[in-house]
Scaffold this motif. Structure first.
Motif, PDB file in Angstrom:
ATOM      1  N   TYR A  70      -6.452  33.848  10.734  1.00  0.00           N
ATOM      2  CA  TYR A  70      -5.299  33.270  11.414  1.00  0.00           C
ATOM      3  C   TYR A  70      -4.081  34.194  11.333  1.00  0.00           C
ATOM      4  CZ  TYR A  70      -1.968  29.851  13.108  1.00  0.00           C
ATOM      5  OH  TYR A  70      -1.015  29.214  13.846  1.00  0.00           O
ATOM      6  N   ARG A 112      -4.519  37.432  13.577  1.00  0.00           N
ATOM      7  CA  ARG A 112      -4.843  37.321  14.987  1.00  0.00           C
ATOM      8  C   ARG A 112      -3.726  37.921  15.835  1.00  0.00           C
ATOM      9  NH1 ARG A 112      -1.735  33.022  14.088  1.00  0.00           N
ATOM     10  NH2 ARG A 112      -0.863  31.895  15.883  1.00  0.00           N
ATOM     11  N   PRO A 113      -3.980  38.561  16.962  1.00  0.00           N
ATOM     12  CA  PRO A 113      -5.298  38.845  17.536  1.00  0.00           C
ATOM     13  C   PRO A 113      -5.859  40.201  17.097  1.00  0.00           C
ATOM     14  CG  PRO A 113      -3.630  39.423  19.117  1.00  0.00           C
ATOM     15  CD  PRO A 113      -2.884  38.927  17.890  1.00  0.00           C
ATOM     16  N   ARG A 140     -11.097  35.968  15.780  1.00  0.00           N
ATOM     17  CA  ARG A 140      -9.641  35.983  15.950  1.00  0.00           C
ATOM     18  C   ARG A 140      -9.065  37.393  15.932  1.00  0.00           C
ATOM     19  NH1 ARG A 140      -8.205  30.778  12.059  1.00  0.00           N
ATOM     20  NH2 ARG A 140      -7.860  29.286  13.764  1.00  0.00           N
ATOM     21  N   ILE A 141      -9.656  38.293  15.172  1.00  0.00           N
ATOM     22  CA  ILE A 141      -9.097  39.644  15.063  1.00  0.00           C
ATOM     23  C   ILE A 141      -9.892  40.651  15.886  1.00  0.00           C
ATOM     24  CG2 ILE A 141      -8.244  39.103  12.761  1.00  0.00           C
ATOM     25  CD1 ILE A 141     -10.400  40.946  11.617  1.00  0.00           C
TER      26      ILE A 141
END
Length: 960
Positions: free
Chosen positions: A725, A728-729, A769-770
């Motif tokens: 979280y 991100r991103p 997310r990453i």
């Protein structure tokens, strides 16, 4: 080879053009009249070498077994005339317009993406990046020069390399890098200036005096240079010198135009669109991208034959007049498949047709108050974001009105570029300008538009040595650094760091203004440029107005705090600095922050992020907004008051992370790991309100204790939940590459508690997310692990020992988000998922297919997009589904059928029409329908899954 000379003995000018490359030279002690053109040896057939003044700026990848001669070390490509000929005969193996790609921010310009639109299955096809292609052409020039002049190697000479005046700072830096890769150190010169230097060389002192006499003592010259890829506009002022006794006029460049990806390539495309239905019998079919590329080359050859001739402005050219052009020319596309048995497709272009397309489409009548049209359609092909309005005359009118608002028109016009060989084209532009009602227009003579820029580059080098008149003018734009928005609202301010007109080599400081520079953590500086005529000085604060400023790629850097104690404590530091800027002697921009009020000031140099990887130009590609500006990249979120790094609440939040993941403490209850996110939200507010700055600060506290995730299943699950979280991103903040590099090795370690399904879920979600920050090798490694668990059983893929992942649906979503995986493997995954849709009605399957087949990627370079053929197969199955039962069906259809204007990515008109009709039937929003019908910008909401909050700004004003 002999040792290089101690000092340059020659000045060498190189025009690295979109269509041709030209080299000229002269001795450093020679006069402008001694400039000569270097005939560049090149393959003209597979075995024959010939030296010619024009080297086609083309690279051809020979077919297996073709094996042409390679006397210049150009393999695996052929460069020059043979490349041009074979590229017109063999589809899909020619690299053209590398210069246009070099200034296209929508792709990774250092990635091997060319030839554009090559088939996914062509694994053996040699490829090159725009940067590499440019470097290879320059390396060919260097090798052939060194063979011809072994005693005067090119690397030891003073090299002047020309670029469009409108090239932004990144494109200039990339051009310098291409020269460096070719073994050359080059000074940059704007092409319109080079053309005017060549005019001055031909006119001599008498010609300039005559120009001034005809203009009443001061001439305002409009230079219009229409090349293969760009239209370059400049205003040059010529006036009597202050020292009347010396008799030398003063020449200065007053203004340059915006970057216009608009030139001969666009004309070739327009002619190709005219010829395509003739070739195919008007049945509505289209050529595939490779054969359409052949058609464009054939139209270019026909255009050059039909428009060849001496323009009315030609005077004093060497040699005989060019023969009259033919009345018509053939346009042929060779066959390469059973569908077109019997040979080539052929049609003919008449000269009046070509002149009509060029005159009516590109040089229509345009009054002085005309403005370029900002429509939603235009000539777009091969992935390049060409200018929407192709009417060059409207761009010329707008440019002149902006930079000479008090004048009705220029006093003189200088035309450059091969298109102006056609008398009617040159006359049309002159007539348009004359009708503005200005003074009598003086159409200046030119000898050869193909050679003028290279010769003018040499004349510039000689002028630097005092052998000729030098054009003054300095920086064509002013440069500004954006500051934090005012707390009470209002326009965002910026400080001028390099004023418009700044001289080369002069350092400009924002005098009287001191700034607080955050060190000890990464920061980003938002840079803007303006060619507005207002005279801002270094240090002036100005409001950022959309119509005056162009956003450039950000400058990102992490400065060493220089304070070991503070660094060890993980705290940021501020130092007082002034901003300095300089237009370097080679034509690039240098910016730095310099400490003040210290005995030994440190200098923090700022450097452009040259690898945009496609994230910086989605708006430029789809909507032609501010060049280089993407909605998510440029958005700036107002910091949440309670979550500003350095505040007490952030320190409390970091302490909560330290309690759970730091060194073991007896007072930490087991449930604190499970409730960590809840505790952070109590301190900082809901997660949705955390800024990028806050999230990254939390991550920087968490990652050093990564090993502590193995303490319990709750620790492991919470680590991946929070890490994904907060990062991100995966890109956007200056320190994100280092953060991703710190986390990347953890993927191979996988889970310490593999029996926990919830931990696997958070593990996959974190990497999804990453994903935008993961490079291609790591994304491929993730696929290598995942494929045996996602592939159909009949694939018989071997599963790794000891790995039994859970939450495979989340793994599937992760793999669908890996946009840097080669297109062939992404197509393969799409086929596996498609097979599952036959028996599984899970809406997430079509959401994954939509993401895999999206025509516009969320973060990767557009060369990673899967083929239109694959997308059409998926659409065919999607249209058979019952959309009312699949909420993901319509969004997936939009992603798969979205129109980009790029033939190498777009599905056919027939398929797109079927999708549009189905969307209408399903009651889809009008914005979705428009995205399928026409080229429109991607909406911010469509990128919500990949793009997070705004990025921190690195400066705040302290004192004046």
């Amino acid at each position: 080879m002999s040792a290089p000379a101690k000092s340059p003995s020659l000045v060498v000018g190189i025009d690295l053009g979109t269509t041709h490359t030209v080299v000229a030279w002269a001795g450093r002690d020679a006069g402008p009249g001694a400039i000569r053109v270097f005939s560049i040896p090149q393959l003209v057939t597979a075995t024959e070498v010939e030296a010619r003044p024009l080297l086609p700026s083309l690279l051809y990848a020979p077919l297996p077994g073709e094996a042409p001669a390679d006397p210049f070390g150009d393999a695996p490509f052929a460069i020059g005339e043979h490349a041009r000929r074979r590229g017109g005969e063999v589809p899909g193996r020619l690299i053209a317009s590398a210069k246009s790609w070099l200034c296209h921010p929508g792709v990774d310009r250092a990635a091997p993406i060319l030839p554009w639109g090559a088939a996914e299955e062509a694994a053996s096809l040699p490829r090159a990046s725009p940067l590499d292609a440019s470097a290879r052409i320059l390396a060919h020039v260097r090798r052939t020069w060194d063979d011809a002049f072994p005693e005067r190697p090119l690397a030891a000479q003073e090299v002047v390399l020309t670029v469009p005046a409108s090239f932004d700072e990144v494109a200039r830096e990339l051009t310098v890098e291409a020269a460096r890769r070719a073994g050359l150190s080059a000074r940059l010169l704007e092409e319109p200036q080079a053309a005017f230097y060549d005019f001055m060389r031909l006119a001599g002192a008498e010609g300039l005096d005559a120009l001034l006499a005809r203009s009443g003592g001061e001439a305002m010259v409009l230079v219009c240079d229409v090349g293969g890829g760009t239209t370059d506009l400049s205003l040059i002022r010529v006036a009597r010198g202050a020292d009347a006794g010396e008799g030398r006029p003063e020449v200065s460049r007053v203004a340059v135009g915006h970057h216009l990806l608009l030139g001969g390539d666009n004309m070739d495309l327009a002619l190709a669109h005219l010829c395509e239905p003739r070739l195919l019998g008007g049945a509505g079919d289209k050529l595939d991208p490779a054969r359409f590329g052949q058609l464009v080359l054939a139209c270019r050859a026909a255009k050059e034959r039909l428009l060849a001739g001496v323009a009315s402005s030609d005077a004093g050219g060497a040699g005989d007049a060019t023969p009259a052009p033919p009345d018509e020319a053939p346009v042929t596309v060779l066959s390469h498949g059973a569908r077109l048995v019997g040979g080539a497709l052929t049609t003919r272009l008449r000269r009046e047709e070509v002149e009509g397309v060029v005159l009516d489409g590109f040089f229509p009548e345009a009054p002085r108050d005309a403005r370029p049209q900002r429509g939603r359609s235009g000539l777009v092909a091969f992935g390049l974001p060409y200018e929407r309005d192709v009417a060059i005359t409207r761009h010329v009118a707008w440019f002149f009105a902006r930079h000479a608002p008090e004048a009705r028109g220029p006093t003189a016009l200088l035309l450059n570029g091969g298109v102006f060989r056609a008398r009617r084209v040159a006359e049309r532009l002159a007539q348009v300008v004359e009708r503005w009602g200005g003074p009598p227009l003086d159409l200046l003579p030119h000898a050869d538009p193909d050679l003028a820029v290279a010769r003018g580059a040499v004349a510039y080098g000689l002028a630097l040595a005092g052998r000729g008149v030098r054009i003054e003018g300095g920086a064509a734009r002013g440069y500004y650094v954006g500051l934090e928005p005012p707390a009470g609202g209002g326009p965002r301010p910026a400080v001028c760091v390099v004023p418009r007109g700044a001289k080369e080599g002069s350092v400009h400081a924002a005098a009287g203004r001191t700034f607080a520079l955050v060190v000890g953590r990464p920061v980003r500086f938002d840079l803007f440029a303006s060619d507005d005529a207002r005279a801002d000085r270094a240090g002036d604060l100005v409001p950022l107005e959309d119509d005056r400023f162009e956003a450039l790629p950000p400058i990102a850097v992490a400065f060493d705090a220089g304070d070991a104690a503070r660094a060890a404590a993980g705290k940021q530091a501020e130092v007082r600095v002034q901003i300095e800027g300089e237009l370097t002697a080679i034509g690039t921009l240098d910016l730095a922050c310099v400490e003040v009020d210290v005995a030994t000031p440190r200098r923090f140099r700022l450097a452009f992020q040259l690898r945009e990887d496609g994230r910086g130009a989605r708006a430029a590609e789809a909507g032609r907004g501010a060049p280089g500006v993407a909605p998510a990249e440029r958005a700036q979120a107002r910091p949440h008051a309670a979550a500003t790094p350095g505040g007490k609440r952030l320190e409390e939040a970091r302490e909560a992370i330290e309690r759970v993941f730091g060194k073991g403490r007896p007072d930490v209850a087991p449930r604190e790991a499970k409730n960590l996110v809840r505790e952070l939200e109590r301190v900082l507010g809901e997660r949705a309100t955390w800024t990028t700055e806050t999230a990254r600060a939390l991550l920087d506290t968490l990652v050093p204790s990564a090993r502590s995730r193995r303490r319990s299943a709750d620790h492991e699950r919470m680590f991946w939940s929070l890490a994904g979280y907060c990062l991100r991103p995966g890109f956007g903040d200056a320190g994100d590459p280092a953060r991703v590099a710190a986390i990347a090795p953890l993927f191979a370690e996988r889970l310490a508690f593999p029996q926990e399904a919830r931990s696997w879920q958070q593990f996959w979600i974190a990497w999804r997310r990453i994903a935008g920050g993961l490079d291609e090798p790591l994304q491929v490694a993730i696929r290598d692990l995942a494929d045996p668990f996602l592939a159909p059983a009949e694939q018989r893929l071997k599963k790794p020992k000891g790995v039994k992942p859970e939450a495979l649906d989340d793994l599937l979503e992760l793999c669908a988000s890996l946009e840097r995986v080669p297109a062939g493997r992404r197509s393969e995954l799409g086929a596996w998922i498609l097979e599952r849709t036959w028996t599984d009605r899970d809406a997430r399957l079509w959401a994954a297919i939509g993401r895999l087949g999206a025509r516009v990627p969320a973060y990767a370079s557009v060369h990673h997009v899967v083929s239109p053929a694959a997308a059409e197969r998926w659409i065919d199955h999607l249209l058979r589904e019952k959309w009312q039962d699949l909420p993901s069906a319509a969004p997936a259809a939009v992603q798969l059928a979205r129109r980009t204007g790029d033939r190498a990515r777009d599905v056919s008109d027939r398929v797109r029409g079927e999708v549009e009709r189905r969307l209408v039937k399903a009651g889809a929003p009008e914005a979705w329908l428009r995205a399928v019908r026409e080229v429109v910008a991607v909406e911010e909401s469509e990128r919500a899954a990949f793009f997070g909050e705004g990025l921190p700004v690195g400066l705040r004003l302290v004192s004046e």
